[in-house]
Design a protein around this motif. Structure first.
Motif, PDB file in Angstrom:
ATOM      1  N   VAL A 219      36.125  45.044  53.968  1.00 38.95           N
ATOM      2  CA  VAL A 219      36.437  44.702  52.581  1.00 38.95           C
ATOM      3  C   VAL A 219      37.792  44.013  52.531  1.00 38.95           C
ATOM      4  N   GLU A 220      37.807  42.816  51.979  1.00 40.29           N
ATOM      5  CA  GLU A 220      39.065  42.101  51.757  1.00 40.29           C
ATOM      6  C   GLU A 220      39.506  42.354  50.322  1.00 40.29           C
TER       7      GLU A 220
ATOM      8  N   ASN B 229      30.241  44.525  45.819  1.00 36.34           N
ATOM      9  CA  ASN B 229      29.247  43.464  45.617  1.00 36.34           C
ATOM     10  C   ASN B 229      28.970  43.195  44.146  1.00 36.34           C
ATOM     11  N   GLN B 230      29.209  44.183  43.311  1.00 36.78           N
ATOM     12  CA  GLN B 230      29.028  44.006  41.863  1.00 36.78           C
ATOM     13  C   GLN B 230      30.296  43.472  41.188  1.00 36.78           C
ATOM     14  N   HIS B 231      31.330  43.198  41.997  1.00 39.61           N
ATOM     15  CA  HIS B 231      32.624  42.690  41.499  1.00 39.61           C
ATOM     16  C   HIS B 231      33.286  43.674  40.540  1.00 39.61           C
ATOM     17  N   PHE B 232      32.974  44.942  40.708  1.00 40.93           N
ATOM     18  CA  PHE B 232      33.503  45.996  39.843  1.00 40.93           C
ATOM     19  C   PHE B 232      35.032  46.030  39.876  1.00 40.93           C
ATOM     20  N   TYR B 233      35.619  45.849  41.061  1.00 42.06           N
ATOM     21  CA  TYR B 233      37.065  46.013  41.218  1.00 42.06           C
ATOM     22  C   TYR B 233      37.869  44.772  40.826  1.00 42.06           C
ATOM     23  N   ASP B 234      37.194  43.645  40.684  1.00 41.30           N
ATOM     24  CA  ASP B 234      37.907  42.408  40.369  1.00 41.30           C
ATOM     25  C   ASP B 234      38.629  42.537  39.025  1.00 41.30           C
ATOM     26  N   GLY B 235      39.936  42.361  39.034  1.00 44.02           N
ATOM     27  CA  GLY B 235      40.721  42.404  37.812  1.00 44.02           C
ATOM     28  C   GLY B 235      41.299  43.769  37.463  1.00 44.02           C
ATOM     29  N   LEU B 236      40.952  44.805  38.212  1.00 39.06           N
ATOM     30  CA  LEU B 236      41.487  46.136  37.912  1.00 39.06           C
ATOM     31  C   LEU B 236      42.920  46.280  38.425  1.00 39.06           C
ATOM     32  N   LEU B 237      43.623  47.268  37.888  1.00 39.44           N
ATOM     33  CA  LEU B 237      45.025  47.491  38.243  1.00 39.44           C
ATOM     34  C   LEU B 237      45.179  48.608  39.276  1.00 39.44           C
ATOM     35  N   PHE B 238      46.282  48.557  40.009  1.00 44.43           N
ATOM     36  CA  PHE B 238      46.805  49.759  40.646  1.00 44.43           C
ATOM     37  C   PHE B 238      47.606  50.451  39.543  1.00 44.43           C
ATOM     38  N   HIS B 239      46.966  51.422  38.924  1.00 47.86           N
ATOM     39  CA  HIS B 239      47.528  52.001  37.694  1.00 47.86           C
ATOM     40  C   HIS B 239      48.468  53.168  37.957  1.00 47.86           C
ATOM     41  N   ARG B 240      48.504  53.667  39.178  1.00 48.62           N
ATOM     42  CA  ARG B 240      49.364  54.812  39.513  1.00 48.62           C
ATOM     43  C   ARG B 240      49.978  54.575  40.887  1.00 48.62           C
ATOM     44  N   VAL B 241      51.294  54.492  40.921  1.00 48.62           N
ATOM     45  CA  VAL B 241      52.007  54.171  42.159  1.00 48.62           C
ATOM     46  C   VAL B 241      53.123  55.190  42.362  1.00 48.62           C
ATOM     47  N   MET B 242      53.113  55.839  43.517  1.00 49.47           N
ATOM     48  CA  MET B 242      54.133  56.836  43.836  1.00 49.47           C
ATOM     49  C   MET B 242      54.708  56.515  45.211  1.00 49.47           C
ATOM     50  N   SER B 243      55.942  56.041  45.222  1.00 47.01           N
ATOM     51  CA  SER B 243      56.586  55.638  46.465  1.00 47.01           C
ATOM     52  C   SER B 243      56.623  56.791  47.459  1.00 47.01           C
TER      53      SER B 243
ATOM     54  N   ILE C  62      44.259  43.961  41.242  1.00 45.55           N
ATOM     55  CA  ILE C  62      43.303  43.554  42.266  1.00 45.55           C
ATOM     56  C   ILE C  62      42.662  42.258  41.771  1.00 45.55           C
ATOM     57  N   ILE C  63      42.966  41.173  42.417  1.00 47.70           N
ATOM     58  CA  ILE C  63      42.417  39.894  41.988  1.00 47.70           C
ATOM     59  C   ILE C  63      40.943  39.790  42.360  1.00 47.70           C
ATOM     60  N   LYS C  64      40.640  40.203  43.592  1.00 48.52           N
ATOM     61  CA  LYS C  64      39.248  40.102  44.043  1.00 48.52           C
ATOM     62  C   LYS C  64      39.017  41.027  45.233  1.00 48.52           C
ATOM     63  N   ALA C  65      37.866  41.678  45.241  1.00 48.56           N
ATOM     64  CA  ALA C  65      37.451  42.484  46.393  1.00 48.56           C
ATOM     65  C   ALA C  65      36.116  41.928  46.888  1.00 48.56           C
ATOM     66  N   THR C  66      36.047  41.557  48.157  1.00 52.31           N
ATOM     67  CA  THR C  66      34.827  40.972  48.709  1.00 52.31           C
ATOM     68  C   THR C  66      34.559  41.510  50.113  1.00 52.31           C
ATOM     69  N   LEU C  67      33.304  41.461  50.523  1.00 52.35           N
ATOM     70  CA  LEU C  67      32.941  41.793  51.892  1.00 52.35           C
ATOM     71  C   LEU C  67      33.166  40.561  52.774  1.00 52.35           C
ATOM     72  N   ILE C  68      33.740  40.779  53.941  1.00 45.86           N
ATOM     73  CA  ILE C  68      33.994  39.679  54.873  1.00 45.86           C
ATOM     74  C   ILE C  68      33.472  40.049  56.256  1.00 45.86           C
ATOM     75  N   LYS C  69      33.236  39.049  57.066  1.00 47.87           N
ATOM     76  CA  LYS C  69      32.761  39.265  58.422  1.00 47.87           C
ATOM     77  C   LYS C  69      33.794  40.058  59.215  1.00 47.87           C
ATOM     78  N   ARG C  70      33.322  41.082  59.908  1.00 47.72           N
ATOM     79  CA  ARG C  70      34.220  41.928  60.695  1.00 47.72           C
ATOM     80  C   ARG C  70      34.700  41.163  61.928  1.00 47.72           C
ATOM     81  N   GLN C  71      35.999  41.184  62.125  1.00 49.77           N
ATOM     82  CA  GLN C  71      36.597  40.470  63.272  1.00 49.77           C
ATOM     83  C   GLN C  71      36.563  41.352  64.514  1.00 49.77           C
TER      84      GLN C  71
END
Length: 229
Positions: free
Chosen positions: A34-35, A63-77, A220-229
């Motif tokens: 997943v990229e 694959n349903q583009h569910f994550y495209d555009g979502l935020l990292f809404h909780r960040v704890m250093s 998250i701008i885009k989440a896609t499946l990519i060929k495994r290297q």
């Protein structure tokens, strides 16, 4: 009676999850990574075959583009970065996030050999008090940043893990790469970042406000499946 009740609840939740799974994961998708392209850079995630329910669900959502555009809404250093709340896509500044889901939970797949090292991908969930069988939120996830520990630190963590002893191999990882050992045995780890791990640090370093939401959106701008290297 309590055990029987919990079993019935667990079976009901599992059935509900199964009803949400008409999506058939393509065999070829099981060999892809997943990229995750974010506003702070790009990460590549490899999902674990040891957690097939979480793996297949994540592939489905990507694959349903569910994550495209979502935020990292909780960040704890020095702990973790969390995303996957569908309500975050159109959230305004100050909106409280973290309660959204696709409408189902996923049965826990907690494996002792999948632990919360830096870069681990794990499923978010509600607390044990209301979720004793530790089902995962259907879409929300977190990526571990954590910190580097020494043996004294790890010994203290063990005292809070109800008798769980951190394996020596895991200790070496926590003492070199780092992570969040206090989360072990409590959440389902179902993958890890294999490329772009520095992006975790970039996201974890952003200023945050109330409820640890970044002051400026990290998306998250885009989440896609990519060929495994």
């Amino acid at each position: 009676m309590n055990k029987l009740f919990l079993l019935i609840v667990s079976l009901f939740i599992f059935s509900s999850f199964e009803e949400q799974r008409p999506y058939q994961v393509k065999k070829g998708d099981l060999n892809k990574d997943v990229e995750l392209v974010t506003s702070k850079g790009t990460m590549v995630i490899r999902l674990s075959d040891s957690t097939p329910l979480h793996r297949d669900n994540f592939i489905k959502l990507v694959n349903q583009h569910f994550y495209d555009g979502l935020l990292f809404h909780r960040v704890m250093s020095q702990f973790m970065i969390q995303g996957g709340d569908p309500k975050s896509k159109t959230a305004k500044a100050g909106d409280q996030l973290g309660g959204g889901s696709p409408g189902y939970t996923i049965p826990a797949e907690i494996k002792p050999y999948l632990f919360h090292k830096k870069g681990a991908l794990a499923a978010a969930r509600t607390p044990d008090e209301i979720n004793p069988t530790r089902e995962s939120n259907g879409s929300q996830f977190f990526i571990v940043q954590g910190r580097v520990y020494d043996d004294a630190d790890l010994n203290q963590v063990e005292t809070r893990l109800n008798g769980y002893k951190i394996p020596e191999a895991h200790r070496e990882v926590f003492k070199t790469i780092g992570g969040s050992p206090s989360l072990d045995t409590k959440y389902t780890v179902f993958g890890e970042v294999i490329k772009g791990i520095d992006i975790i640090d970039s996201i974890a370093a952003v200023p945050v406000g109330e409820r640890n939401r970044p002051v400026e959106d990290v998306r998250i701008i885009k989440a896609t499946l990519i060929k495994r290297q």
